[in-house]
Design an enzyme around this catalytic site. Sequence first.
Site, PDB file in Angstrom:
ATOM      1  N   ASP A  67      33.934 -39.435   8.801  1.00  0.00           N
ATOM      2  CA  ASP A  67      32.901 -39.287   9.827  1.00  0.00           C
ATOM      3  C   ASP A  67      33.520 -39.653  11.170  1.00  0.00           C
ATOM      4  OD1 ASP A  67      31.203 -38.858   7.685  1.00  0.00           O
ATOM      5  OD2 ASP A  67      29.734 -40.369   8.296  1.00  0.00           O
ATOM      6  N   LYS A  73      26.599 -34.363  12.537  1.00  0.00           N
ATOM      7  CA  LYS A  73      25.818 -35.554  12.204  1.00  0.00           C
ATOM      8  C   LYS A  73      25.190 -36.098  13.476  1.00  0.00           C
ATOM      9  CE  LYS A  73      26.398 -39.737   9.436  1.00  0.00           C
ATOM     10  NZ  LYS A  73      27.283 -40.448   8.519  1.00  0.00           N
ATOM     11  N   LYS A  81      23.686 -33.667   8.813  1.00  0.00           N
ATOM     12  CA  LYS A  81      23.378 -35.028   8.367  1.00  0.00           C
ATOM     13  C   LYS A  81      22.546 -35.711   9.427  1.00  0.00           C
ATOM     14  CE  LYS A  81      25.475 -36.129   4.410  1.00  0.00           C
ATOM     15  NZ  LYS A  81      24.958 -36.880   3.308  1.00  0.00           N
TER      16      LYS A  81
END
Length: 189
Positions: A91, A153, A182
């Site tokens: 991430d 995300k 996400k």
Amino acid sequence: MNREDIFSKVDHTLLAQTATWDEIKVILDDAINYNTASVCIPPSYVKRAAEYLNGRIPVCTVIGFPNGYNTTAVKEFETKDAINNGAAEIDMVINIGDLKDKRYDVIAQEIKTLKAACGDKILKVIIETCLLTEDEKKKMCELVTTAGADYIKTSTGFSTAGATFEDVKLFSENVGKDVKIKAAGGISS
């Protein structure tokens, strides 16, 4: 969607600065028990977590976290180190200053560089929606798509707000068909 379906989409996360190995083990055990999508933990715990989990749950870690203003070279090193230690998912946090300065080519190249460092592992790009305009969010949908990341995300959970339903809707209307979404940092309307 039942409880098991929901858990299978959740990255069980502990990124607190004070997190100890004993606390990390608790979320690893929880992830096994609930069959979560992954565990997301600090890079310093990746190797031990990967050994502890022994392939039962993917290990995710954060790169350039939480502010995103590390250089690309540092983020690339962090990514390769995490992968070598057993991370299956990365991430990364974008450099928001680059986005505000409209340095789109720099952002796209950084995403491409980290995707290359990931190889066949998953790359999620955290854009910190609470700090962006709607146009900047749309631009990031385009950049994440064209640069080849696996996910976009919403947030780190360490800024001023988490995900919103509106952001998830905006993502769904603007990312490419191969990019997943996400929602992170708590969701509120």
